[in-house]
Scaffold this active site. Structure first.
Site, short mmCIF file in Angstrom:
data_model
loop_
_atom_site.label_atom_id
_atom_site.label_comp_id
_atom_site.label_asym_id
_atom_site.label_seq_id
_atom_site.Cartn_x
_atom_site.Cartn_y
_atom_site.Cartn_z
N ARG A 169 -30.50 17.95 144.52
CA ARG A 169 -30.60 18.95 143.45
C ARG A 169 -32.04 18.99 142.93
O ARG A 169 -32.58 20.07 142.66
CB ARG A 169 -29.64 18.60 142.30
CG ARG A 169 -29.80 19.51 141.08
CD ARG A 169 -28.81 19.18 139.97
NE ARG A 169 -28.99 20.05 138.82
CZ ARG A 169 -28.26 20.00 137.71
NH1 ARG A 169 -27.26 19.13 137.60
NH2 ARG A 169 -28.49 20.83 136.70
N ASN A 177 -20.15 23.72 143.37
CA ASN A 177 -21.04 24.88 143.31
C ASN A 177 -21.74 25.11 144.64
O ASN A 177 -21.79 24.20 145.47
CB ASN A 177 -22.10 24.62 142.24
CG ASN A 177 -21.65 25.12 140.88
OD1 ASN A 177 -21.05 26.19 140.78
ND2 ASN A 177 -21.93 24.34 139.84
N CYS A 201 -14.88 27.80 137.31
CA CYS A 201 -16.11 27.42 136.63
C CYS A 201 -15.79 27.25 135.15
O CYS A 201 -15.02 28.02 134.58
CB CYS A 201 -17.14 28.52 136.81
SG CYS A 201 -18.61 28.31 135.81
N ASP A 202 -16.42 26.25 134.54
CA ASP A 202 -16.14 26.00 133.13
C ASP A 202 -17.04 26.81 132.19
O ASP A 202 -16.92 26.70 130.98
CB ASP A 202 -16.28 24.50 132.81
CG ASP A 202 -17.70 24.00 132.99
OD1 ASP A 202 -18.53 24.72 133.58
OD2 ASP A 202 -17.99 22.88 132.53
N HIS A 238 -21.34 32.65 137.44
CA HIS A 238 -22.65 32.46 136.81
C HIS A 238 -23.40 33.80 136.70
O HIS A 238 -24.64 33.84 136.75
CB HIS A 238 -23.50 31.43 137.55
CG HIS A 238 -22.97 30.02 137.41
ND1 HIS A 238 -23.63 28.91 137.87
CD2 HIS A 238 -21.84 29.55 136.82
CE1 HIS A 238 -22.94 27.83 137.60
NE2 HIS A 238 -21.83 28.18 136.96
N TYR A 240 -26.16 32.09 132.30
CA TYR A 240 -26.95 32.02 133.54
C TYR A 240 -27.74 33.29 133.83
O TYR A 240 -28.68 33.26 134.64
CB TYR A 240 -26.04 31.70 134.74
CG TYR A 240 -25.69 30.23 134.82
CD1 TYR A 240 -26.54 29.33 135.45
CD2 TYR A 240 -24.52 29.73 134.26
CE1 TYR A 240 -26.23 27.98 135.53
CE2 TYR A 240 -24.20 28.40 134.33
CZ TYR A 240 -25.06 27.52 134.97
OH TYR A 240 -24.76 26.18 135.05
N ARG A 252 -34.24 19.58 135.44
CA ARG A 252 -32.89 19.26 134.95
C ARG A 252 -32.26 18.09 135.73
O ARG A 252 -31.63 17.23 135.14
CB ARG A 252 -32.02 20.52 135.07
CG ARG A 252 -30.60 20.36 134.59
CD ARG A 252 -30.50 20.24 133.09
NE ARG A 252 -29.16 19.84 132.68
CZ ARG A 252 -28.87 19.25 131.53
NH1 ARG A 252 -29.81 19.01 130.64
NH2 ARG A 252 -27.64 18.91 131.24
C1 G6P Z 1 -22.02 24.28 133.83
C2 G6P Z 1 -21.73 25.11 135.03
C3 G6P Z 1 -21.57 24.24 136.23
C4 G6P Z 1 -22.81 23.40 136.42
C5 G6P Z 1 -23.09 22.59 135.18
C6 G6P Z 1 -24.42 21.88 135.29
O1 G6P Z 1 -20.91 23.50 133.52
O2 G6P Z 1 -20.61 25.92 134.89
O3 G6P Z 1 -21.33 25.04 137.33
O4 G6P Z 1 -22.67 22.54 137.51
O5 G6P Z 1 -23.14 23.43 134.07
O6 G6P Z 1 -24.63 21.09 134.18
P1 G6P Z 1 -25.73 19.97 134.13
O7 G6P Z 1 -25.50 19.33 132.83
O8 G6P Z 1 -25.50 19.07 135.32
O9 G6P Z 1 -27.05 20.69 134.24
MN MN Z 2 -20.11 26.80 136.88
#
Ligand code: G6P
Ligand code: MN
Length: 444
Positions: free
Chosen positions: A93, A147, A169-170, A199, A263, A283
């Site tokens: 990532r 993802n 997706c949350d 997103h 997003y 990040r």
């Molecule tokens: C949200 C998105 C996810 C993503 C995550 C990343 O929950 O819906 O798809 O993976 O954020 O969060 P982070 O804290 O790892 O940047």
């Molecule tokens: Mn997501």
């Protein structure tokens, strides 16, 4: 009452404790018989498994807990697969974020060139996992959090159409919960209209119990500075998410009418998002230094003490959402959730044969999308660009086709030229040798 076997694929993820805590608190409604964690990283899995075993022994001692790197061993007899893989881990990532930034392009895990790279790693792995899930437990439902959701969902529809797979997706639900809080209402007392791609979506109405749409007044209050959108009940209280939720206000000022998903700022303001980044520390670095470290330290501490007394069962939207969907399927509750589903006319003026993210009723026979109707030209135009990028990227991956990969990135809204698309594509290919399909340029 039936008891369920759940398998978490990507079981060594930092998100596992939240899901397991959710399973414990929801056990009255979704009784567990067996929980299996599967992961390719045996070392991390031993730590997570050890933690989960102690947690379960305390709260649900009758539930059988195990962990393995072997899918064949784990998959038979499963009712639900919860899948949350990240091929290449947070290390990769980090590259997805840093490589595009070198070219002045958005460096984000799911948007732009970084999201493309993530998809090229995730799709082949997901296809293998889902094929095995269908082979060993053909009746099981596969609930996927991995993802990039949209592209994974498109790929599964093409490569394993027989799978009962649902990509979730949350973010829409997190924003709904946040907006409900801003409105001073309970989330369950409101009905949200939403449409888009994963997103990449918009809330177009928020109805209260009397059928009144509260969204126009909320937009007005946001624009006049009377309400802010950053109130957020979830665990995401870190600075990145605070800043991200502030972005909703800015985007609503530019394009009032609907409330955008956070997003979208990567697509509307790619230059500004790039300027905000530190190319040496993105990040992924923050997540590795905080969430990853903290979660595994907590697990190791619990294992060392053989006790979970300090560990709270409180969990956020993320863990509960996937469990609520599983309950709705298991008991045919037909509750309403935003999920990724084949359009087939739900958005009437958009391609029918592609996946969109819209509210659906979810029950034992699957998902029934709720008609959205026609969407406006602005959103439709953006979605057409993004969806064409996604379709080409998925085809590039499944067909190992460099030309399609280059077309995909050239279409991506965060990439301004074919020249930059090629440069970033070539470096991503170089950096992902052990993961990507075999992309070979023909004429370069
Ligand atoms: C949200 C998105 C996810 C993503 C995550 C990343 O929950 O819906 O798809 O993976 O954020 O969060 P982070 O804290 O790892 O940047
Ligand atoms: Mn997501």
């Amino acid at each position: 009452m039936k008891k369920f076997k759940i398998v978490i694929v990507g079981g060594a993820s930092t998100y596992t404790p939240g899901i397991v805590k959710g399973l414990i608190t929801n056990n009255d409604e979704l009784p567990l018989k067996e929980l299996v964690l599967v992961d390719i990283n045996g070392e991390r899995l031993d730590i997570m498994g050890g933690f989960v075993r102690i947690l379960m022994a305390k709260y649900l001692p009758d539930v059988k807990v195990s962990w393995t790197t072997n899918r064949e061993e784990a998959f038979p007899g499963t009712d639900f697969f919860f899948v949350q893989i990240r091929p290449g881990g947070l290390k990769q990532r980090e590259q997805d974020e840093k490589i595009p930034l070198k070219y002045g392009l958005v460096g984000q895990e799911t948007c732009g060139a970084g999201g493309f790279a993530f998809a090229m790693r995730s799709i082949p792995a997901m296809v293998e996992i889902v094929k095995d899930a269908v082979k060993y437990s053909p009746e099981a439902w596969i609930l996927n959090y991995s993802n990039p959701e949209s592209m994974i969902s498109e790929a599964l529809n093409r490569a394993v159409p027989e799978a009962k797979a649902l990509c979730l997706c949350d973010m829409p639900i997190s924003q709904e919960v946040s907006l409900a809080k801003v409105l001073g209402k309970g989330h369950k007392d409101l009905t949200f209209k939403y449409f888009g791609l994963n997103h990449f979506g918009w809330f177009s109405a928020i109805y209260d119990k009397d059928g009144k749409d509260l969204l126009p007044q909320l937009v007005k209050d946001i624009l006049e500075g009377n309400k802010n959108t950053i109130d957020h009940v979830d665990i995401k209280t870190d600075p990145y998410w605070q800043e991200t939720f502030k972005g909703i206000i800015k985007m609503t000022k530019y394009f009032p009418g609907f409330i955008p998903l956070t997003y979208l700022q990567y697509y509307f303001f790619p230059d500004e998002m790039v300027a905000k980044e530190n190319p040496e520390y993105t990040r992924a670095n923050f997540v590795m230094d905080h969430r990853e470290k903290e979660v595994f330290e907590e697990c190791e501490e619990v294992i060392k003490n053989s006790s979970v007394s300090d560990s709270s069962l409180l969990t956020g939207v993320h863990g509960n959402y996937i469990i609520d969907i599983a309950k709705s399927i298991a008991f045919d509750k037909k509750e309403r959730f935003v999920v990724n589903v084949l359009n087939e006319g739900a958005i009437s003026n958009f391609r029918e044969d592609v996946v969109v993210e819209v509210p659906c009723y979810v029950g034992s026979q699957g998902v029934e999308p709720i008609a959205v109707g026609k969407i406006p030209t602005f959103q439709k135009g953006l979605m057409e660009m993004e969806k064409s990028y996604e379709v080409l990227a998925v085809e590039a991956c499944l067909e190992e086709d460099y030309d399609k990969a280059l077309k995909a990135l050239t279409l991506n809204l965060t990439i301004p030229s074919a020249g930059l698309a090629k440069k970033v594509l070539d470096e991503l290919i170089e950096n992902n040798k052990e993961y990507f399909p075999d992309f070979k340029p023909r004429y370069f």
